[in-house]
Structures are given as structure tokens and as C-alpha cells.
Scaffold this motif. Structure first.
Motif, PDB file in Angstrom:
ATOM      1  N   PHE A  67      -8.921  -1.584   1.186  1.00  0.00           N
ATOM      2  CA  PHE A  67      -8.793  -2.022   0.244  1.00  0.00           C
ATOM      3  C   PHE A  67     -10.112  -2.666  -0.176  1.00  0.00           C
ATOM      4  O   PHE A  67     -11.261  -2.232   0.635  1.00  0.00           O
ATOM      5  CB  PHE A  67      -8.096  -2.902   0.757  1.00  0.00           C
ATOM      6  CG  PHE A  67      -6.075  -3.421   1.145  1.00  0.00           C
ATOM      7  CD1 PHE A  67      -5.340  -3.339  -0.258  1.00  0.00           C
ATOM      8  CD2 PHE A  67      -6.391  -2.559   1.909  1.00  0.00           C
ATOM      9  CE1 PHE A  67      -4.397  -3.073  -0.179  1.00  0.00           C
ATOM     10  CE2 PHE A  67      -4.911  -2.320   2.324  1.00  0.00           C
ATOM     11  CZ  PHE A  67      -3.746  -2.546   1.612  1.00  0.00           C
TER      12      PHE A  67
ATOM     13  N   GLY B 163      -8.614  -7.797   0.509  1.00  0.00           N
ATOM     14  CA  GLY B 163      -9.183  -9.296   0.801  1.00  0.00           C
ATOM     15  C   GLY B 163      -8.260 -10.384   2.126  1.00  0.00           C
ATOM     16  O   GLY B 163      -7.272  -9.779   2.419  1.00  0.00           O
TER      17      GLY B 163
ATOM     18  N   ARG C 123       0.865  -1.544   0.193  1.00  0.00           N
ATOM     19  CA  ARG C 123      -0.056   0.088   0.082  1.00  0.00           C
ATOM     20  C   ARG C 123       0.832   1.225  -0.301  1.00  0.00           C
ATOM     21  O   ARG C 123       2.201   1.492  -0.241  1.00  0.00           O
ATOM     22  CB  ARG C 123      -0.928   0.289   0.998  1.00  0.00           C
ATOM     23  CG  ARG C 123      -1.059  -0.284   2.651  1.00  0.00           C
ATOM     24  CD  ARG C 123      -1.733  -0.606   3.343  1.00  0.00           C
ATOM     25  NE  ARG C 123      -2.215   1.060   3.732  1.00  0.00           N
ATOM     26  CZ  ARG C 123      -3.401   1.314   2.951  1.00  0.00           C
ATOM     27  NH1 ARG C 123      -4.495  -0.378   2.101  1.00  0.00           N
ATOM     28  NH2 ARG C 123      -3.725   2.043   3.215  1.00  0.00           N
ATOM     29  N   ARG C 124       0.305   2.278   0.000  1.00  0.00           N
ATOM     30  CA  ARG C 124       0.883   3.587   0.423  1.00  0.00           C
ATOM     31  C   ARG C 124       1.332   4.072  -1.094  1.00  0.00           C
ATOM     32  O   ARG C 124       2.144   4.537  -0.995  1.00  0.00           O
ATOM     33  CB  ARG C 124       1.919   3.428   1.556  1.00  0.00           C
ATOM     34  CG  ARG C 124       1.408   2.914   2.950  1.00  0.00           C
ATOM     35  CD  ARG C 124       0.604   3.610   3.790  1.00  0.00           C
ATOM     36  NE  ARG C 124      -0.468   2.729   3.137  1.00  0.00           N
ATOM     37  CZ  ARG C 124      -2.131   3.452   3.355  1.00  0.00           C
ATOM     38  NH1 ARG C 124      -1.990   3.989   4.117  1.00  0.00           N
ATOM     39  NH2 ARG C 124      -2.561   2.468   2.564  1.00  0.00           N
TER      40      ARG C 124
ATOM     41  N   GLU D 233      -1.643 -14.259   0.934  1.00  0.00           N
ATOM     42  CA  GLU D 233      -2.081 -13.220   2.055  1.00  0.00           C
ATOM     43  C   GLU D 233      -3.112 -13.798   3.038  1.00  0.00           C
ATOM     44  O   GLU D 233      -3.693 -15.002   2.222  1.00  0.00           O
ATOM     45  CB  GLU D 233      -2.713 -12.024   1.298  1.00  0.00           C
ATOM     46  CG  GLU D 233      -1.730 -11.000   1.128  1.00  0.00           C
ATOM     47  CD  GLU D 233      -2.545  -9.564   0.922  1.00  0.00           C
ATOM     48  OE1 GLU D 233      -1.452  -8.480   0.856  1.00  0.00           O
ATOM     49  OE2 GLU D 233      -3.572  -9.537   0.945  1.00  0.00           O
TER      50      GLU D 233
ATOM     51  N   ASN E  33      -4.992 -14.292   6.696  1.00  0.00           N
ATOM     52  CA  ASN E  33      -5.313 -13.590   8.101  1.00  0.00           C
ATOM     53  C   ASN E  33      -5.645 -14.565   9.287  1.00  0.00           C
ATOM     54  O   ASN E  33      -5.906 -15.787   8.488  1.00  0.00           O
ATOM     55  CB  ASN E  33      -6.580 -12.980   7.983  1.00  0.00           C
ATOM     56  CG  ASN E  33      -7.098 -12.233   9.044  1.00  0.00           C
ATOM     57  OD1 ASN E  33      -7.566 -12.431  10.143  1.00  0.00           O
ATOM     58  ND2 ASN E  33      -8.376 -10.706   8.410  1.00  0.00           N
TER      59      ASN E  33
ATOM     60  N   ASP F 183       3.281  -8.393   8.581  1.00  0.00           N
ATOM     61  CA  ASP F 183       2.017  -7.129   8.708  1.00  0.00           C
ATOM     62  C   ASP F 183       2.406  -6.702   9.577  1.00  0.00           C
ATOM     63  O   ASP F 183       1.661  -7.517  10.333  1.00  0.00           O
ATOM     64  CB  ASP F 183       1.104  -6.850   7.578  1.00  0.00           C
ATOM     65  CG  ASP F 183       1.013  -7.251   6.323  1.00  0.00           C
ATOM     66  OD1 ASP F 183       2.707  -6.908   5.824  1.00  0.00           O
ATOM     67  OD2 ASP F 183       0.586  -7.484   5.458  1.00  0.00           O
TER      68      ASP F 183
ATOM     69  N   MET G 170       1.208  -2.826  12.373  1.00  0.00           N
ATOM     70  CA  MET G 170       1.126  -1.076  11.960  1.00  0.00           C
ATOM     71  C   MET G 170       1.166  -0.650  13.093  1.00  0.00           C
ATOM     72  O   MET G 170       1.195  -1.608  13.836  1.00  0.00           O
ATOM     73  CB  MET G 170      -0.223  -1.080  11.966  1.00  0.00           C
ATOM     74  CG  MET G 170      -0.843  -2.062  10.172  1.00  0.00           C
ATOM     75  SD  MET G 170      -2.879  -0.960   9.813  1.00  0.00           S
ATOM     76  CE  MET G 170      -3.309  -1.704  10.988  1.00  0.00           C
TER      77      MET G 170
ATOM     78  N   THR H 167      -2.904   4.396   8.787  1.00  0.00           N
ATOM     79  CA  THR H 167      -3.411   5.215   7.955  1.00  0.00           C
ATOM     80  C   THR H 167      -4.950   5.766   7.690  1.00  0.00           C
ATOM     81  O   THR H 167      -5.567   4.487   7.930  1.00  0.00           O
ATOM     82  CB  THR H 167      -3.018   5.993   6.900  1.00  0.00           C
ATOM     83  OG1 THR H 167      -3.171   4.777   5.729  1.00  0.00           O
ATOM     84  CG2 THR H 167      -1.475   6.179   6.399  1.00  0.00           C
TER      85      THR H 167
HETATM   86  C1  SAM Z   1      -4.992  -5.993   1.918  1.00  0.00           C
HETATM   87  S1  SAM Z   1      -4.431  -5.968   3.508  1.00  0.00           S
HETATM   88  C2  SAM Z   1      -4.506  -7.902   3.325  1.00  0.00           C
HETATM   89  C3  SAM Z   1      -4.248  -8.822   4.638  1.00  0.00           C
HETATM   90  C4  SAM Z   1      -5.283  -9.366   5.439  1.00  0.00           C
HETATM   91  N1  SAM Z   1      -6.711  -9.515   4.439  1.00  0.00           N
HETATM   92  C5  SAM Z   1      -5.230  -8.459   6.680  1.00  0.00           C
HETATM   93  O1  SAM Z   1      -5.360  -7.809   7.577  1.00  0.00           O
HETATM   94  O2  SAM Z   1      -4.496  -9.400   7.368  1.00  0.00           O
HETATM   95  C6  SAM Z   1      -2.477  -5.767   3.604  1.00  0.00           C
HETATM   96  C7  SAM Z   1      -1.510  -4.973   4.496  1.00  0.00           C
HETATM   97  O3  SAM Z   1      -1.918  -3.698   4.466  1.00  0.00           O
HETATM   98  C8  SAM Z   1      -2.095  -2.963   5.543  1.00  0.00           C
HETATM   99  N2  SAM Z   1      -3.102  -1.526   5.477  1.00  0.00           N
HETATM  100  C9  SAM Z   1      -4.531  -1.832   5.666  1.00  0.00           C
HETATM  101  N3  SAM Z   1      -5.330  -1.113   6.168  1.00  0.00           N
HETATM  102  C10 SAM Z   1      -3.775   0.505   6.440  1.00  0.00           C
HETATM  103  C11 SAM Z   1      -3.678   0.975   6.755  1.00  0.00           C
HETATM  104  N4  SAM Z   1      -5.176   2.228   7.529  1.00  0.00           N
HETATM  105  N5  SAM Z   1      -2.864   2.306   6.965  1.00  0.00           N
HETATM  106  C12 SAM Z   1      -1.485   0.852   6.951  1.00  0.00           C
HETATM  107  N6  SAM Z   1      -1.928   0.004   7.284  1.00  0.00           N
HETATM  108  C13 SAM Z   1      -2.584  -0.629   6.605  1.00  0.00           C
HETATM  109  C14 SAM Z   1      -2.451  -4.194   7.242  1.00  0.00           C
HETATM  110  O4  SAM Z   1      -1.154  -4.614   7.521  1.00  0.00           O
HETATM  111  C15 SAM Z   1      -2.483  -5.128   6.110  1.00  0.00           C
HETATM  112  O5  SAM Z   1      -1.983  -6.533   6.560  1.00  0.00           O
END
Ligand code: SAM
Ligand code: SF4
Length: 405
Positions: free
Chosen positions: A45, A87, A4-5, A119, A121, A182, A184, A216
Motif C-alpha cells: 500500500f 497507511g 485489496r486484491r 482504519e 492499527n 482484518d 490474514m 500474498t
Molecule cells: C491498508 S491495510 C491498513 C490497515 C492497517 N494499516 C494495518 O495494517 O493494521 C489493510 C489490510 O490489508 C491487508 N493486507 C495488506 N497487505 C497484504 C498482503 N500482502 N496480503 C494480504 N493482505 C494484506 C491487511 O490485512 C491489512 O489490515
């Protein structure tokens, strides 16, 4: 797309001329899975809470039909990485995943060492499927841990707690040679010590790859509409980032992209291909693609909502938007990806991937080097520390018609 970002593309009138490349760039495949157990309040997402079950077979059928329709665009090209993102694609049954990968292999030639990321969860029973995913051909698991702390996980609306996060990380380490966690940081009410405590737990699983994202606030999310009152301020967020980077450097990680850290030999090849302005075919709801051919570079996006996607595929058209990237947009698009890489890219990659001579951006490069935003060393172009810090300002210089360009 997982990582992202990415700074949003500025929509501009298209230039008439199109790129002519001497050879096609490496090709990756992205597969989007648009469902989650529930929607996290910070997430923008393309993911939808499962209601009444996932139409797995119908979706897998649609993915194959989508892929088949797209084959002429990538004819004869070998796929060097696949990323199944969402997702929560780990909600797919093990049999479904095996079918998906077989369907892909039957239609596309994969490189012998093709990286296949899924990916996952930690919040559902699917953690017990990790061994099956590995057996189906997944080579790299990317786990959305976010935090190991129950209180923070609850604050950000995750469906899992700390012990499930630990269990999932343990299973990932058991079944996969390469996996990503991942995390945060800058979570509501979090201190730098607490952010570092999460990093310490993550390190206890010896992950070959870590992604650390500053939380974010995104428009069109529950947090975006109603941000938590106790979010760390910008200075505290920056302190956390610095402390995390220092701790990971000490643990031997290469900080190779804004949020990505890898042990030697474990950089994510799929994401590296995005950042090196490689090609990718994106299939599934809302998936983005970028494909080069002798006539130019095209970006496309599939229908976003799962139902619209299923209907689109049934009607013979999965693609909602397709546009040719004009020559004048290419410098910005290339740099928006390449300059995320701490080590940058080989200087000659610009011409290779855009079809433009390096001389076309020479004045901008000279000015950015003079302002200590960019450097060139050993035939590599990379952002300086100042360039990394002011990345948006640096990228703006590559926009068409920028006065500073
Ligand atoms: C598309 S998500 C997919 C991962 C999986 N669905 C989960 O959430 O466990 C990929 C990653 O983007 C990061 N992410 C999602 N929204 C975010 C946000 N608003 N700010 C920072 N990181 C974010 C999270 O660390 C997440 O694991
Ligand atoms: S589980 Fe992952 S993709 Fe799904 S809503 Fe939460 S952060 Fe977004």
C-alpha cells in the motif's frame, strides 16, 4: 483504497466514445493517510514509515485544499460513505480527525446515515483514542489485527503483539456498534488449525464484520523480494480458506465478497459502493477516484509520494493522472468490481452505471452462463461457485477485443 486484491487494470489504448449515464451513481469519499509507524514487509500500500514526525497540520491543510479544488466535480451530490484509509490513519490525533471531519462536513453534504470508517492499527497508543474517534463522528472502525499470535505477528513484522490485538478488539467492541477485524492467513509456518485459532479469538469479540485475506507476496515489498521459506503451499492455503469460510458460515456470517464476511446489517457500505461501480472522490496522497458526469466516466489518481502530494497541492494541482474510461473498457471495469460480490448485482445496474445497453455484452453473458461461470436469477447477475473460483478467467472475457468475448 483499503480493500485489496483488486485485479490490476490492464492499460489499453482509449476508445474515443465516452459513457452517457441517465443519473449519477451514489457518491463516496476516500481519504488516504500515507504514514505508518514502520513498513510491514508484505505491504504494497502507499504507506511510508514515519521519520521525524507526521506533518499533521500541513497534511490536513492539503486535504482541505484538495477537496475544495475537487468540489466542482461533485457539485450538489450527497456523500453516502467516507473511508479514511492508509497507511495508519489512526495515527492522526483525535483533534486532527475532528478537524478533518468538520472540514469535510462544511464542504460536502453528507447523507444522514453516512457511514464513516477509520482504519486503525492496534500497535500504538492510539487504541486509547477510539472513544475520541467515535465522538468525532467515526461510525465504523476497521482494525488491522492480522493475527492474535505473538509468534506469527513477529514473523510478519507487525509492531504489535497478541495482547495488544486483543485489547484493541475489546476497545473497538466497546465503542463501536459496527467494526471490522482484518485477519490474514497462510502466514509463514502457519497450519490450518492455527489459522482457525485466530478466527476463534476474533469471534470471541463478536465482530459484526471480518475481512480474511490470504497473505500474498507483492512485488516491491521485502517479502516479495525475499519470500519466507515456510509459506504454506497453495493446497494448504486453499484448505485454510475453506475451513475459515465454513467456520464463519456456522457463526452466522454472510460471505458477501471474496474476503469479506458480515453479520446481517453490517456489510461495509463504502466497499459495496466500489463493487457496485459507484462513484468515489479520492483525496490524499496516491488516492484513486472514479467520477461520472454527463460527459463520461473519469478515473484519477493524486500524486503518490506524500511530499509530491503536498507540493502538488501547494502548486494548485493534486492530481497526477486523469483519464477518461473508454466505452470499450467499461464492461471489464464494471465486472471486475461487480463479480467480486457473491450475490452479484441487479442485472439493470450494468446499464445504469456504464450507460451501455445490456445487449452489448449479451454474447459474452450467454457464453459465460453456458460455461457455468455466471448465473442470472431474480434479475440478479452473479458468479457461480466455478465463476468465483476462476474469477480472472471469467473477467478476461469482458476485456475489449477478447476472442471469447
Ligand atoms: C491498508 S491495510 C491498513 C490497515 C492497517 N494499516 C494495518 O495494517 O493494521 C489493510 C489490510 O490489508 C491487508 N493486507 C495488506 N497487505 C497484504 C498482503 N500482502 N496480503 C494480504 N493482505 C494484506 C491487511 O490485512 C491489512 O489490515
Ligand atoms: S501498518 Fe498497514 S498500511 Fe502500514 S505498512 Fe503495515 S500493513 Fe501496510
Amino acid at each position: 483504497m483499503s480493500e485489496r486484491r483488486v485485479i490490476p487494470l490492464v492499460s489499453r489504448p482509449k476508445a474515443v466514445a465516452s459513457a452517457r449515464l441517465s443519473a449519477p451513481p451514489p457518491l463516496s469519499l476516500y481519504v488516504h493517510f500515507p504514514w505508518c509507524v514502520q513498513k510491514c514487509p508484505y505491504c504494497d500500500f502507499n504507506s511510508h514509515a514515519v521519520r521525524g514526525g507526521i506533518p499533521e497540520q500541513a497534511y490536513l491543510d492539503a486535504l482541505v485544499a484538495d477537496l475544495e479544488a475537487a468540489l466542482p466535480q461533485v457539485w450538489g451530490r450527497r456523500v453516502q460513505s467516507i473511508f479514511i484509509g492508509g497507511g495508519t490513519p489512526s495515527l492522526i490525533s483525535a483533534a486532527g480527525l475532528e478537524r478533518l471531519l468538520t472540514d469535510i462536513r462544511m464542504r460536502l453534504p453528507l447523507a444522514g446515515d453516512c457511514e464513516i470508517t477509520l482504519e486503525a492499527n492496534p500497535g500504538t497508543v492510539e487504541a486509547s483514542h477510539f472513544a475520541d474517534f467515535r465522538a468525532a463522528g467515526v461510525t465504523r472502525l476497521s482494525l488491522g489485527i492480522q493475527s492474535f499470535d505473538d509468534a506469527f505477528l513477529e514473523r510478519i513484522g507487525r509492531i504489535h503483539g497478541g495482547s495488544e490485538a486483543r485489547r484493541a478488539a475489546e476497545l473497538a467492541a466497546k465503542h463501536f456498534d459496527t467494526f471490522n477485524l482484518d485477519l490474514m492467513y497462510a502466514l509463514p509456518g502457519q497450519t490450518p488449525q492455527q489459522a482457525l485459532a485466530d478466527v476463534a479469538v476474533a469471534l470471541s469479540f463478536s465482530p459484526p464484520h471480518l475481512s480474511c485475506y490470504h497473505l500474498t507476496m507483492e512485488p516491491n515489498t521485502a517479502f516479495g523480494a525475499n519470500p519466507p521459506a515456510d509459506l504454506p503451499d497453495d493446497d494448504t492455503g486453499a484448505d485454510m480458506q475453506e475451513a475459515i469460510e465454513a467456520r464463519l458460515a456456522e457463526a452466522g456470517f454472510l460471505h458477501y465478497e471474496t474476503s469479506a464476511f458480515a453479520q446481517p446489517g453490517h456489510k461495509c457500505r463504502h466497499n459495496l459502493n466500489y463493487w457496485a461501480f459507484g462513484d468515489y472522490l479520492g483525496i490524499g496522497a496516491g488516492a484513486h477516484g472514479k467520477l461520472s458526469s454527463h460527459t463520461g466516466i473519469v478515473r484519477e489518481m493524486r500524486h503518490k509520494h506524500p511530499n509530491a502530494y503536498l507540493e502538488g497541492v501547494a502548486a494548485g494541482n493534486a492530481v497526477q493522472e486523469r483519464r477518461e474510461v473508454g466505452l470499450s473498457d467499461l464492461p471489464f471495469e464494471f465486472m471486475m468490481n461487480a463479480l467480486r460480490l457473491t450475490d452479484g448485482v441487479p442485472l439493470n445496474l450494468f446499464a445504469e452505471r456504464t450507460g451501455l445497453p445490456l445487449s452489448s455484452i449479451e454474447p459474452t453473458l450467454v457464453r459465460a452462463r453456458r460455461d457455468d461461470l455466471l448465473a442470472v436469477d431474480n434479475e440478479r447477475l452473479f458468479p457461480t461457485l466455478r465463476g468465483q473460483r476462476y474469477l480472472n478467467a471469467l473477467l478476461e472475457r469482458f476485456l475489449p477485443d477478447e476472442p471469447g468475448a
